[in-house]
Motif scaffolding. Sequence first.
Motif, short mmCIF file in Angstrom:
data_model
loop_
_atom_site.label_atom_id
_atom_site.label_comp_id
_atom_site.label_asym_id
_atom_site.label_seq_id
_atom_site.Cartn_x
_atom_site.Cartn_y
_atom_site.Cartn_z
N ALA A 1 -21.31 32.65 -8.45
CA ALA A 1 -20.82 33.50 -7.35
C ALA A 1 -19.60 32.86 -6.69
O ALA A 1 -18.61 33.53 -6.42
CB ALA A 1 -21.93 33.73 -6.32
N ALA A 2 -19.66 31.55 -6.46
CA ALA A 2 -18.53 30.85 -5.85
C ALA A 2 -17.31 30.93 -6.75
O ALA A 2 -16.19 31.16 -6.27
CB ALA A 2 -18.90 29.39 -5.58
N ARG A 3 -17.49 30.79 -8.04
CA ARG A 3 -16.37 30.86 -8.98
C ARG A 3 -15.72 32.24 -8.94
O ARG A 3 -14.50 32.36 -8.92
CB ARG A 3 -16.87 30.53 -10.41
N ARG A 4 -16.54 33.31 -8.88
CA ARG A 4 -16.00 34.68 -8.79
C ARG A 4 -15.20 34.86 -7.50
O ARG A 4 -14.11 35.43 -7.51
CB ARG A 4 -17.11 35.71 -8.88
N ILE A 5 -15.76 34.40 -6.39
CA ILE A 5 -15.10 34.53 -5.09
C ILE A 5 -13.76 33.79 -5.10
O ILE A 5 -12.73 34.33 -4.67
CB ILE A 5 -16.01 33.99 -3.97
N LEU A 6 -13.76 32.57 -5.60
CA LEU A 6 -12.54 31.76 -5.59
C LEU A 6 -11.51 32.28 -6.59
O LEU A 6 -10.31 32.26 -6.31
CB LEU A 6 -12.88 30.29 -5.84
N ASP A 7 -11.96 32.76 -7.74
CA ASP A 7 -11.02 33.34 -8.72
C ASP A 7 -10.34 34.57 -8.13
O ASP A 7 -9.14 34.77 -8.31
CB ASP A 7 -11.73 33.70 -10.03
N THR A 8 -11.11 35.39 -7.42
CA THR A 8 -10.55 36.57 -6.77
C THR A 8 -9.50 36.16 -5.73
O THR A 8 -8.43 36.77 -5.63
CB THR A 8 -11.66 37.41 -6.11
N ALA A 9 -9.79 35.11 -4.98
CA ALA A 9 -8.85 34.62 -3.96
C ALA A 9 -7.57 34.11 -4.60
O ALA A 9 -6.47 34.39 -4.10
CB ALA A 9 -9.50 33.52 -3.13
N VAL A 10 -7.68 33.39 -5.70
CA VAL A 10 -6.50 32.88 -6.41
C VAL A 10 -5.65 34.04 -6.89
O VAL A 10 -4.42 34.05 -6.72
CB VAL A 10 -6.91 31.97 -7.59
N ASN A 11 -6.29 35.04 -7.49
CA ASN A 11 -5.55 36.21 -7.98
C ASN A 11 -4.85 36.94 -6.84
O ASN A 11 -3.70 37.35 -6.97
CB ASN A 11 -6.48 37.16 -8.74
N LEU A 12 -5.54 37.11 -5.74
CA LEU A 12 -4.96 37.78 -4.58
C LEU A 12 -3.76 37.00 -4.04
O LEU A 12 -2.72 37.59 -3.72
CB LEU A 12 -6.03 37.93 -3.49
N VAL B 1 -2.74 28.40 -4.81
CA VAL B 1 -3.65 27.84 -3.82
C VAL B 1 -4.65 26.91 -4.48
O VAL B 1 -4.95 27.05 -5.66
CB VAL B 1 -4.40 28.96 -3.05
N GLN B 2 -5.14 25.98 -3.69
CA GLN B 2 -6.23 25.12 -4.12
C GLN B 2 -7.52 25.83 -3.75
O GLN B 2 -7.56 26.60 -2.78
CB GLN B 2 -6.17 23.79 -3.40
N THR B 3 -8.59 25.57 -4.50
CA THR B 3 -9.88 26.17 -4.17
C THR B 3 -10.93 25.07 -4.06
O THR B 3 -10.80 24.00 -4.66
CB THR B 3 -10.33 27.20 -5.22
N LEU B 4 -11.95 25.38 -3.29
CA LEU B 4 -13.02 24.41 -3.06
C LEU B 4 -14.32 25.16 -2.85
O LEU B 4 -14.39 26.09 -2.04
CB LEU B 4 -12.69 23.56 -1.83
N HIS B 5 -15.36 24.73 -3.57
CA HIS B 5 -16.71 25.25 -3.37
C HIS B 5 -17.53 24.14 -2.74
O HIS B 5 -17.68 23.07 -3.33
CB HIS B 5 -17.33 25.69 -4.70
N VAL B 6 -18.02 24.38 -1.54
CA VAL B 6 -18.90 23.44 -0.87
C VAL B 6 -20.32 23.97 -1.04
O VAL B 6 -20.65 25.04 -0.54
CB VAL B 6 -18.55 23.29 0.63
N ALA B 7 -21.13 23.22 -1.77
CA ALA B 7 -22.49 23.66 -2.07
C ALA B 7 -23.50 23.02 -1.14
O ALA B 7 -23.28 21.92 -0.61
CB ALA B 7 -22.83 23.32 -3.52
N ASP B 8 -24.59 23.72 -0.95
CA ASP B 8 -25.77 23.19 -0.24
C ASP B 8 -25.49 22.79 1.20
O ASP B 8 -25.99 21.77 1.68
CB ASP B 8 -26.36 21.99 -1.01
N GLN B 9 -24.70 23.58 1.90
CA GLN B 9 -24.45 23.33 3.31
C GLN B 9 -24.50 24.63 4.09
O GLN B 9 -24.25 25.71 3.54
CB GLN B 9 -23.09 22.67 3.53
N HIS B 10 -24.78 24.51 5.35
CA HIS B 10 -24.68 25.65 6.26
C HIS B 10 -23.19 26.04 6.29
O HIS B 10 -22.33 25.16 6.32
CB HIS B 10 -25.17 25.20 7.64
N PRO B 11 -22.86 27.32 6.26
CA PRO B 11 -21.44 27.72 6.15
C PRO B 11 -20.51 27.08 7.16
O PRO B 11 -19.45 26.56 6.78
CB PRO B 11 -21.50 29.24 6.29
N ALA B 12 -20.84 27.09 8.43
CA ALA B 12 -19.94 26.51 9.44
C ALA B 12 -19.73 25.02 9.19
O ALA B 12 -18.61 24.51 9.26
CB ALA B 12 -20.48 26.74 10.85
N GLU B 13 -20.80 24.31 8.85
CA GLU B 13 -20.68 22.88 8.57
C GLU B 13 -19.82 22.64 7.34
O GLU B 13 -19.00 21.72 7.31
CB GLU B 13 -22.07 22.27 8.35
#
Length: 149
Positions: free
Chosen positions: A69-80, A89-101
């Motif tokens: 899911a993160a890869r799809r979201i970030l790929d869409t952002a790169v394309n946009l 743009v650079q992309t980053l997936h932060v796993a296993d954390q509360h979103p705000a943190e």
Amino acid sequence: MYNHVLIATDGSELATRGLVHGLALAKGLGATVTVVTVTEMWSAWDMAHEARMSEHNPVDEYEQRAKAAARRILDTAVNLAQEQQGLDVQTLHVADQHPAEGIITACQSQGCDLIVMSSHGRRGLGRVLLGSQAAEVLAHSTVPVLVVR
């Protein structure tokens, strides 16, 4: 003014509005852009339910789905970014954390000086019951935060 903009997205329509705004701002400023998405840690309740449904390894399944899911979201952002603004743009997936943190952690680790994110703009009981990632980021960020409604 800003040299490195962090744009947070969860892939939703609302977050995409914030992404578009942040990309246009970064282009106008000539700033570097990092797009981040955060996936929360698996829930023990959900994993217990999956285990009862005879999933072989529900935690591993969750982690794989979250990465995909993160890869799809970030790929869409790169394309946009490339199609609308001509930005790399650079992309980053932060796993296993509360979103705000995760957003704040990404901002610090990447050396960003502005965070751009969307918010539903809920007030009152809706905000109390549903929480607000934007409000948490605003409360704990050490850099300016631009919230797009």
